[in-house]
Structures are given as structure tokens and as C-alpha cells.
Design an enzyme around this catalytic site. Structure first.
Site, PDB file in Angstrom:
ATOM      1  N   ASP A 150       0.831  -1.205   0.000  1.00 27.87           N
ATOM      2  CA  ASP A 150       0.000   0.000   0.000  1.00 27.87           C
ATOM      3  C   ASP A 150       0.870   1.261   0.000  1.00 27.87           C
ATOM      4  OD1 ASP A 150      -2.249  -1.675   0.189  1.00 27.87           O
ATOM      5  OD2 ASP A 150      -2.079  -1.735   2.363  1.00 27.87           O
ATOM      6  N   HIS A 178      -5.419  -3.561   5.353  1.00 30.79           N
ATOM      7  CA  HIS A 178      -4.823  -3.951   4.072  1.00 30.79           C
ATOM      8  C   HIS A 178      -5.880  -4.495   3.118  1.00 30.79           C
ATOM      9  CE1 HIS A 178      -1.696  -5.044   1.289  1.00 30.79           C
ATOM     10  NE2 HIS A 178      -1.903  -6.340   1.416  1.00 30.79           N
TER      11      HIS A 178
END
Length: 332
Positions: A150, A178
Site C-alpha cells: 500500500d 490492508h
């Protein structure tokens, strides 16, 4: 000796991850485990002229041998996400795999650093932690959910619209979890770059759902394996730099149990046991969990949404271990 074990080493993430780790001069023994093909992957990598020894281990009977003496265990094992497949779908398949690997780690390398890549990370990290709690070997400073992808995506996507932002030199903080709406990039804290409200909205959505972009582009042939391998290797290397070489000041975003030094502030502000945020790495793993930075109004709203989803994700992972029959076993 620094032994790093990759569980799921013959898979789409495992192979490129193992290749990248073979380059590290911090690793003296790279042990590759999977239910198939790990010996062949190990033989292939062993021909690369770096100093680390590579061994392959196939099947549940060889798992203890792979894990014994491990300094760090990286877990990308499991099935990849396919088009139309949610992370809840993934959970049903991958939860048992992660649980059984965690049980083996708790028995054979209880003091190793455990880096969880297997999705859905929001739930699989609580699974690992609950297994370690049951075995009375739980240390919250040594178990990480790898959310580095990310961060990598954030830097890349910002650079695409703001070329003056150098992605390899600047790290963007990403908090939450996530998956989808639980991923909250803190774009308001980026120095020397400004965004319009529309740019922030577009960037945030793309970062949150970047995985879908890859799944669709591969047209059913896989998910984000290569970029995830890069991100996993980056986090592993940072941890080794801090824990083996004693390098100070290394900060990475990671999804961790909020029972580590400095985590009290985030535990209070989120009301969650697990949360992704900036973590300073040290010899024992988590040296310090950094407090959430000042957020914009939009980011505060995103964090609130993330917290709602994370509560359910965390509960699902915890219940998978605490509510399961003692005899329950999934195939490794």
C-alpha cells in the site's frame, strides 16, 4: 547465522520474493517451504552467486526442519485472489493454511519474527497472534502484517500525477488495514506537493483498490504477485537491517497488535487491537509504534470507516482460532 524461511515459496509471490531475498547479504540461510516444487525452486536459486545457502522443504513432514533455527519467517502461502473474489472468500481458503503454519512456528521457532503476507491480512494476523497466545509464546513485537504494498503503490501513484515527487526517496504513511476501504493513505502530510480535492479523492480510491486493477489486468491469471514480492522483500530487508545490523531510525507501515511500545495512543484512539501505522523497527522487532499524525477531515472520516470494517475483520480472525474444535486441521 541468519536463517530466513519463506512459507509458500513455490507460489506466485513466493518465487519472486525468494529471488529478491537471495540478493541480501544479511541472510546466510534461505529455507524455502511449500507443499510442492520448493526443492526445485531452491535448486534454481542456489545457482545464484550470492553467499546465502538455499534449501528446499516439501510437505508437512519437512516443515519442522525448515523452521528450526529461523530468525524470520515470511508467509505468502495461500491462494491468490481471482476476479470477483472478495477477501472474505479468500479468508475461507487461507485461514486454515495460516493457522497451521502459525502452529508450526509456535512450536519450532517461537522467537522468530513472523511476517504475514497471506490475505486477508486484516484477519490472518489475528489468527497468528491467537495461535501464539494459545501456545504461551506470544510477543506482539515480533508479528507483523506486511502492508508495504500500500505504501509502495501510494508513492508510485502520487509520482504519476506529481512527477516532482520522487517515489524511491519518499515514503507515504498508510494506516488502517490492508483491504479496500480499510486502507487510508495520509496524503495531507506529504511535503512540497499539493493536491486538488478531486486528485485526493481519485488517488485515495486508486490506492485502496489497486489490487483490483492488477486482478482485472491479468484477466483471471493471477493477482498482484510481483509488486507484492517486492514489497515483502523491502519490509523483510528493513527488519533485518534493524534486527541484525542494529540500524536505527527505520520506519515502515505495518499491521500490528497494539500491545507494543507506543501503541497505547493508537489503541485508545481506534479502540482496536490491530491497526496498520508507522512502526519504528529495532532489534526486538517493534521498537516504537508512532502516533497517528494530524489528519485532514477527509482522512479522519476514512479512518472512521476503516475502524468499522476492521472490527469485523479482526473478530473473524480471532474467532477462527478461539472457536475452532481442537481437532480441526487444514492441509498445509
Amino acid at each position: 547465522m541468519v536463517k530466513v524461511v519463506v512459507c509458500g515459496a513455490a507460489g506466485g509471490i513466493g518465487q519472486p520474493l525468494s529471488l529478491l531475498l537471495k540478493y541480501s547479504d544479511l541472510i546466510t540461510h534461505l529455507a524455502l517451504y511449500d507443499i510442492v516444487n520448493a526443492i526445485g525452486v531452491a535448486a534454481d536459486l542456489s545457482h545464484i552467486n550470492t553467499a546465502s545457502k538455499v534449501t528446499g522443504h516439501v510437505g508437512k513432514d519437512m516443515l519442522p526442519e525448515a523452521l528450526r533455527g529461523a530468525h524470520t519467517v515470511v508467509i505468502p502461502a495461500g491462494v491468490p485472489r481471482k476476479p470477483g473474489m472478495t477477501r472474505d472468500d479468500l479468508f475461507r481458503v487461507n485461514a486454515g493454511i495460516v493457522r497451521d503454519l502459525a502452529e508450526a512456528c509456535a512450536e519450532h521457532c517461537p522467537k522468530a519474527f513472523i511476517l504475514v503476507i497471506s490475505n486477508p491480512v486484516n484477519s490472518t494476523v489475528p489468527i497468528v497472534c491467537e495461535v501464539f497466545k494459545k501456545a504461551n509464546v506470544f510477543n506482539p513485537r515480533r508479528i507483523f502484517g506486511v502492508t508495504t504494498l500500500d505504501v509502495v503503490r501510494s508513492s508510485t501513484f502520487v509520482h504519476e500525477i506529481k512527477p516532482q515527487f520522487e517515489p524511491h526517496l519518499n515514503r507515504i504513511t498508510v494506516v488502517g488495514g490492508h483491504s479496500g476501504a480499510t486502507i487510508v493513505p495520509i496524503l495531507s502530510q506529504i511535503k512540497n506537493v499539493s493536491f486538488t480535492p478531486e486528485e485526493i479523492k481519485t488517488l485515495t480510491h486508486r490506492i485502496q483498490y489497486g489490487g483490483d486493477e492488477v486482478v482485472k489486468a491479468k484477466n483471471g491469471a493471477g493477482s498482484a504477485t510481483l509488486s507484492m514480492a517486492y514489497a515483502g522483500a523491502r519490509f523483510t530487508t528493513s527488519l533485518l537491517e534493524a534486527s541484525v545490523r542494529g540500524k536505527r531510525g527505520l520506519v515502515e507501515s505495518a499491521y500490528v497488535y497494539l500491545g507494543s511500545p507506543g501503541a497505547e495512543r493508537n489503541l485508545h484512539s481506534t479502540g482496536l487491537e490491530y491497526f496498520a501505522q508507522d512502526v519504528e523497527l529495532g532489534p526486538e522487532g517493534v521498537m516504537n509504534v508512532l502516533a497517528l499524525s494530524d489528519l485532514s477531515a477527509e482522512e479522519e472520516a476514512l479512518v472512521k470507516t476503516a475502524i468499522g470494517e476492521l472490527k469485523a475483520n479482526i473478530s473473524k480472525g480471532v474467532k477462527f482460532v478461539t472457536s475452532a474444535p481442537v481437532s480441526a486441521k487444514a492441509k498445509l
